[in-house]
Write an enzyme that holds these catalytic residues in place. Sequence first.
Site, PDB file in Angstrom:
ATOM      1  NE  ARG A  87     -12.298  -6.126   6.198  1.00 28.03           N
ATOM      2  CZ  ARG A  87     -12.843  -5.640   5.075  1.00 28.03           C
ATOM      3  NH1 ARG A  87     -12.891  -6.406   3.984  1.00 28.03           N
ATOM      4  NH2 ARG A  87     -13.317  -4.416   5.042  1.00 28.03           N
ATOM      5  CB  SER A 128     -11.377  -4.184  -5.932  1.00 26.66           C
ATOM      6  OG  SER A 128     -11.231  -3.800  -4.577  1.00 26.66           O
ATOM      7  N   GLY A 157     -12.080  -9.120  -2.565  1.00 23.27           N
ATOM      8  CA  GLY A 157     -13.267  -8.836  -1.760  1.00 23.27           C
ATOM      9  C   GLY A 157     -13.971 -10.113  -1.349  1.00 23.27           C
ATOM     10  N   GLY A 158     -13.882 -10.448  -0.074  1.00 18.01           N
ATOM     11  CA  GLY A 158     -14.666 -11.560   0.471  1.00 18.01           C
ATOM     12  C   GLY A 158     -14.041 -12.933   0.325  1.00 18.01           C
ATOM     13  CB  SER A 196      -0.865  -0.014   1.262  1.00 16.16           C
ATOM     14  OG  SER A 196      -1.460   1.256   1.475  1.00 16.16           O
ATOM     15  NE  ARG A 220     -13.479   3.278   5.138  1.00 21.48           N
ATOM     16  CZ  ARG A 220     -12.199   3.314   4.780  1.00 21.48           C
ATOM     17  NH1 ARG A 220     -11.249   3.181   5.677  1.00 21.48           N
ATOM     18  NH2 ARG A 220     -11.865   3.464   3.515  1.00 21.48           N
ATOM     19  CG  HIS A 265     -10.930   0.460  -0.914  1.00 26.56           C
ATOM     20  ND1 HIS A 265     -10.153   1.217  -1.751  1.00 26.56           N
ATOM     21  CD2 HIS A 265     -10.297   0.484   0.286  1.00 26.56           C
ATOM     22  CE1 HIS A 265      -9.114   1.699  -1.090  1.00 26.56           C
ATOM     23  NE2 HIS A 265      -9.178   1.257   0.154  1.00 26.56           N
ATOM     24  CB  THR A 312      -6.265   2.583  -5.233  1.00 24.06           C
ATOM     25  OG1 THR A 312      -5.510   1.412  -4.910  1.00 24.06           O
ATOM     26  CG2 THR A 312      -7.618   2.519  -4.537  1.00 24.06           C
TER      27      THR A 312
HETATM   28  C1  LIG Z   1      -7.737  -2.251   6.778  1.00 17.69           C
HETATM   29  C2  LIG Z   1      -7.715  -2.130   5.290  1.00 17.69           C
HETATM   30  C3  LIG Z   1      -6.889  -1.200   4.694  1.00 17.69           C
HETATM   31  C4  LIG Z   1      -6.855  -1.084   3.307  1.00 17.69           C
HETATM   32  N1  LIG Z   1      -5.961  -0.218   2.733  1.00 17.69           N
HETATM   33  C5  LIG Z   1      -5.908  -0.140   1.381  1.00 17.69           C
HETATM   34  C6  LIG Z   1      -4.942   0.682   0.767  1.00 17.69           C
HETATM   35  O1  LIG Z   1      -4.136   1.318   1.417  1.00 17.69           O
HETATM   36  N2  LIG Z   1      -4.944   0.758  -0.594  1.00 17.69           N
HETATM   37  C7  LIG Z   1      -5.833   0.038  -1.365  1.00 17.69           C
HETATM   38  O2  LIG Z   1      -5.802   0.129  -2.585  1.00 17.69           O
HETATM   39  N3  LIG Z   1      -6.722  -0.770  -0.790  1.00 17.69           N
HETATM   40  C8  LIG Z   1      -6.778  -0.891   0.558  1.00 17.69           C
HETATM   41  N4  LIG Z   1      -7.674  -1.738   1.130  1.00 17.69           N
HETATM   42  C9  LIG Z   1      -8.540  -2.577   0.264  1.00 17.69           C
HETATM   43  C10 LIG Z   1      -7.849  -3.902  -0.038  1.00 17.69           C
HETATM   44  O3  LIG Z   1      -6.763  -3.725  -0.905  1.00 17.69           O
HETATM   45  C11 LIG Z   1      -8.805  -4.914  -0.699  1.00 17.69           C
HETATM   46  O4  LIG Z   1      -9.437  -4.310  -1.798  1.00 17.69           O
HETATM   47  C12 LIG Z   1      -9.853  -5.480   0.262  1.00 17.69           C
HETATM   48  O5  LIG Z   1      -9.335  -5.634   1.549  1.00 17.69           O
HETATM   49  C13 LIG Z   1     -10.324  -6.837  -0.275  1.00 17.69           C
HETATM   50  O6  LIG Z   1     -11.324  -7.385   0.514  1.00 17.69           O
HETATM   51  P1  LIG Z   1     -11.054  -8.496   1.637  1.00 17.69           P
HETATM   52  O7  LIG Z   1     -10.471  -7.774   2.807  1.00 17.69           O
HETATM   53  O8  LIG Z   1     -12.426  -9.031   1.904  1.00 17.69           O
HETATM   54  O9  LIG Z   1     -10.104  -9.529   1.061  1.00 17.69           O
HETATM   55  C14 LIG Z   1      -7.704  -1.895   2.512  1.00 17.69           C
HETATM   56  C15 LIG Z   1      -8.535  -2.839   3.129  1.00 17.69           C
HETATM   57  C16 LIG Z   1      -8.543  -2.966   4.488  1.00 17.69           C
HETATM   58  C17 LIG Z   1      -9.420  -4.019   5.120  1.00 17.69           C
END
Ligand SMILES: Cc1cc2nc3c(=O)[nH]c(=O)nc-3n(C[C@H](O)[C@H](O)[C@H](O)COP(=O)(O)O)c2cc1C
Length: 363
Positions: free
Chosen positions: A309, A252, A286-287, A110, A169, A254, A160
């Site tokens: 996650r 995605s 995602g998921g 990130s 949030r 996010h 992104t």
């Molecule tokens: C705590 C957290 C921080 C995140 N930070 C970023 C980030 O800095 N940049 C970004 O492109 N996506 C970020 N994301 C999104 C993730 O890259 C990703 O799209 C998402 O977590 C996928 O879903 P999942 O957690 O169900 O696997 C973040 C997600 C979470 C949960």
Amino acid sequence: MERREGPINVWDYERLAEEALDEATFGYFAGGAGDEHTVRANVAAFDNWRLRPRVLVDVGEVSAATTVLGTDISMPIITSPVAYQRMAHPEGEVAVAGAAAELGTIVCLSSFTTSSPAEVAEAAGEGRRWFQLYWHPDRGVTKEMLAQAREAGFSAVVLTVDLPVLGPRERDLRTGFEVKSDYRLEVYASALGDLGVVTPKSAATLVDPTLTWRDLEWLHEQAGLPVIAKGILTAEDALLAVDHGCDAVVVSNHGGRQLDRAVASLDALPEVVDAVGDRAEILMDGGVRRGTDVAIALALGARAVLVGRAVVWGLAARGSDGVKHVLELLRDELLVALALLGCSSPDGLGRSHVAPAVGRREQ
Ligand SMILES: Cc1cc2nc3c(=O)[nH]c(=O)nc-3n(C[C@H](O)[C@H](O)[C@H](O)COP(=O)(O)O)c2cc1C
């Protein structure tokens, strides 16, 4: 069967992470926007599909190995960029990069990393790494961020595109979540000097909300690396990304942290795959919590999935070993699923391997 005491799946790691972290920190990683409809929908979308196994196929040797953008990887599972990983565990991004490299897959770092790109590069060694970019309002800063990534041997830029403003949030408001001053945003510290404590309000000033597709031309010139657009949920935007030179697209939302009620990533995947065809590779995140989830996404046309996650839960519970174990669990679950589907590799998966679940509600 021998009784297993430790975690045996991603759900177990989620519980361990919840025990390891304080409420506000766990809430930051677990939570999403608004009522968190989309957080739940991302997971639930996999339940709308059932797998169609084929039998009496030689599956004496099954491999999870595949390629993404021409790079060989050991499994179609890549780590999603996640901010502030040192908040989950002191080893943070370094642990994730080390584990991904050891297992032969790609780590995506990130822009909001709490470890420097150089530290991550050292941990990854020969391992492939991608850099996720939040486009800064000052192009000079964006250029400097790209230079840091290039110098540290990152081989693709993941732009992104779904965060022109920060999603609401509510969990963080209720818990009073704050990033402690011990966590420095290393990429920004090099480019801008120490930012001090970054609040959601000040984080928003690090991303340019006026960005449009036309700006991608500049990015291609500056980056000199493949560009992947992350945060696409429609066929229309996927085609624009390809028309503007993106080598791949990550379907995605996010992780449900931006627009609540946005379509689940898996539900958006088929229309993107159908629209783009073989003009670019399609990834999704995602998921994803199970190897069977990976199989469904691949059957619907994803080249690979990213996991956010699930990796954080491994990290929070057990540092580098936890991340490695989570990735191994997902890979091994995928291997069993492939064998039972009659596929000796991810390339064998296609739409004939999935069917809508009976009684599935119309999208
Ligand atoms: C705590 C957290 C921080 C995140 N930070 C970023 C980030 O800095 N940049 C970004 O492109 N996506 C970020 N994301 C999104 C993730 O890259 C990703 O799209 C998402 O977590 C996928 O879903 P999942 O957690 O169900 O696997 C973040 C997600 C979470 C949960």
